[in-house]
Design an enzyme around this catalytic site. Sequence first.
Site, mmCIF file in Angstrom:
data_model
loop_
_atom_site.group_PDB
_atom_site.id
_atom_site.type_symbol
_atom_site.label_atom_id
_atom_site.label_comp_id
_atom_site.label_asym_id
_atom_site.label_seq_id
_atom_site.Cartn_x
_atom_site.Cartn_y
_atom_site.Cartn_z
ATOM 1 C CD GLU A 298 86.402 -70.844 14.825
ATOM 2 O OE1 GLU A 298 86.750 -70.846 13.640
ATOM 3 O OE2 GLU A 298 85.477 -70.126 15.266
ATOM 4 C CG ASP A 372 83.687 -71.314 8.565
ATOM 5 O OD1 ASP A 372 82.470 -71.185 8.762
ATOM 6 O OD2 ASP A 372 84.546 -70.569 9.071
ATOM 7 C CD GLU A 400 83.308 -65.825 8.318
ATOM 8 O OE1 GLU A 400 84.418 -66.066 8.812
ATOM 9 O OE2 GLU A 400 82.249 -66.335 8.744
#
Length: 706
Positions: A298, A372, A400
């Site tokens: 990332e 993820d 998240e």
Amino acid sequence: MLLRSVFLLLLLVSAVAPSRADDGYRLWLKYDRIADAPTRQQYQRAAQFIASPGASPVLRAASTELQRGLSSLLGQAVPILAAPGTRTGGIVLRVDKAARANGQSLKPEGYRIFSEKNNLVITGRTDAAVLYGAFALLRQVQTRQPLAGLSIASNPRIGFRLLNHWDNPNGTVERGYAGSSIWKWYELPERLDPRYTDYARANASIGINGVVLNNVNASARYLSADYLAKVAALAGVMRPYGIRVYLSVLWAAPKVIGGLPTADPLDPAVQQWWSAKSDEIYQAIPDFGGFLVKANSEGEPGPQDYHRTHADGANMLAHALGRHDGVVMWRAFVYKANSNGDRFKEAYEEFQPLDGKFDPKVLVQVKNGPIDFQAREPFHPLFGAMPRTPLLLEVQLTQEYLGFATHLVYLAPLIKECLEADTYAQGKGSTVARVVDGSLDQHALSGIAGVANIGADRNWTGHPVGQANWYAFGRLAWDHTLSAQAIAQEWTRMTLTTEPAAVRTITRVLGQSRSIYVRYTTPLGLHHIMGESLHYGPQPWLAQAGRPDWTAVYYHKADSSGLGFDRTATGSNALALYKPEVQQQWGNPRTCPLNYLLWFHHVAWRQPLSTGRTLWNELCTRYYTGADSVRWMQQQWAAARPALDPALYADVATRLQIQRREALWWRDACVLYFQTLARQPIPAPLAPPTRSLADIKQLVQLYQLK
């Protein structure tokens, strides 16, 4: 005598004074006085004193915690003695290098509690073992378990039991939903917030023995002399509770703060810089735990910038640690922006060929699933595929992709689902748990990390029930054979209430909460269809983003013919990364468990499923029943109200109202969007949404406004 009288007077005043609202700060270490007199008296007879040599800060922490907890729980002064002498009816702390249980030596952190000469003895080979035993005894009292004839022994199944903080030096927390960071870097090292000690106590109580203080998207400033002094101050708070501190490091630090022109791991000057930096760290923090690294992921820099491998980078840091007792934890969360690829496969393709090439000080840190932290994922294919490398499991506690701090989602079932998954690496029974604890491949190092859900909110986790995820992670890290239900019961009794009916009710809600969340957000194996960037709310129509694998359409592949990502041989063939036994379970769309169906198959809208419904009808049914189940959660929570603190009850009740509203938001957004492709009506007797897809998209746009 005077001090004893004053102490008892204070206890009496606290017993008759109006109780304060429970703000959640004390977590599961509330130690409220046991109301039932016969039960209290039973414990009083067994806890008349604490005998401890108190020779180290860790033993002093153990005896002080016992005194604090038992005095409050039992409503009597519990003195600490250097030795029991001839006294009986007390608790004796004892470090015994030869401590054994069931005919075998205890592990260094393992403890044993047993009766001896009418005393309860807490023993282990190290001071930390005795500390863990002290908290275990308090847990027995808090959950109202008998002490008479008590004989228990427990060894941690995993060596490194870590919280990973994603905290930044400016006080923000990446993907944190409980306020700002608890680390006040601008006050350190001079001022140590008392909250740090309470944080350490809470972690020690559940067996967590390591804390990575900062975000994996790391700042180089943590390696500066000024910040190392701050880190050393925090390490001093953690040390008496058996906790070592670790740092996430920026790969490019030799360039950013070292003045070097390169961060190439094979460059001698870079190697020397890291070696000198390691020596500097250990001079300030002799028990420093080591480094966590996110590299070439990332946008983060890494060894691949210099055409080196992940093993080259990890091994260089391991060599830099040299003689020091530290480890390198190298994250396997890597993927490239490839619209024609499958992110599912990328970590495997980069890391599996490196098996056996890592230094003995290196653990490769692997997320529970291949994408993820989704609400449900198949286990990561790297588990069982790297037998010559210790793998450290990374799970998420901060929510998240799970509704942040507005949704009640108990994550122990998710963690257990991964741990109990069978990789078949060495035949049946080769579970992820056995990979992670090192027993499958006989690794000396073993580890598990939880991305912390902790912030500066008074109750630590934003949602009060978020505390259960912190607690459950620690308990499973210590003993992954514990059931999610047993842990939920423990936490409820220690944190909320001991009233039996309410405990049963709340335990049911916790046990069902994760599966309910999956049903109203990503049923049947859907994944990664949440809002762009913020990762909040639904956005299944998302087709344009900073990179293709940040869109929703990349994952669900919905079209006029059907739904789901084909990962069989006719598609990306990601399924081939697993052993044949696993491929057999998931490879046939007609027999694949429905929870994983759309992870591996593109299924026709009108295809009948094992439920007797077509894919479209089953999808709608799950979205509707999931959203309706939040109302059931509300009803169950209301039923437990008489046994709960009013302020805490109201906090969770209002969050459940939000969860209900947002469950309907998810339901309507997804069924209306997928309906544009399936071109079928909402099946009876389900009522079509009263708002349009355009209305929903407008709502989502509001969340994306800057």
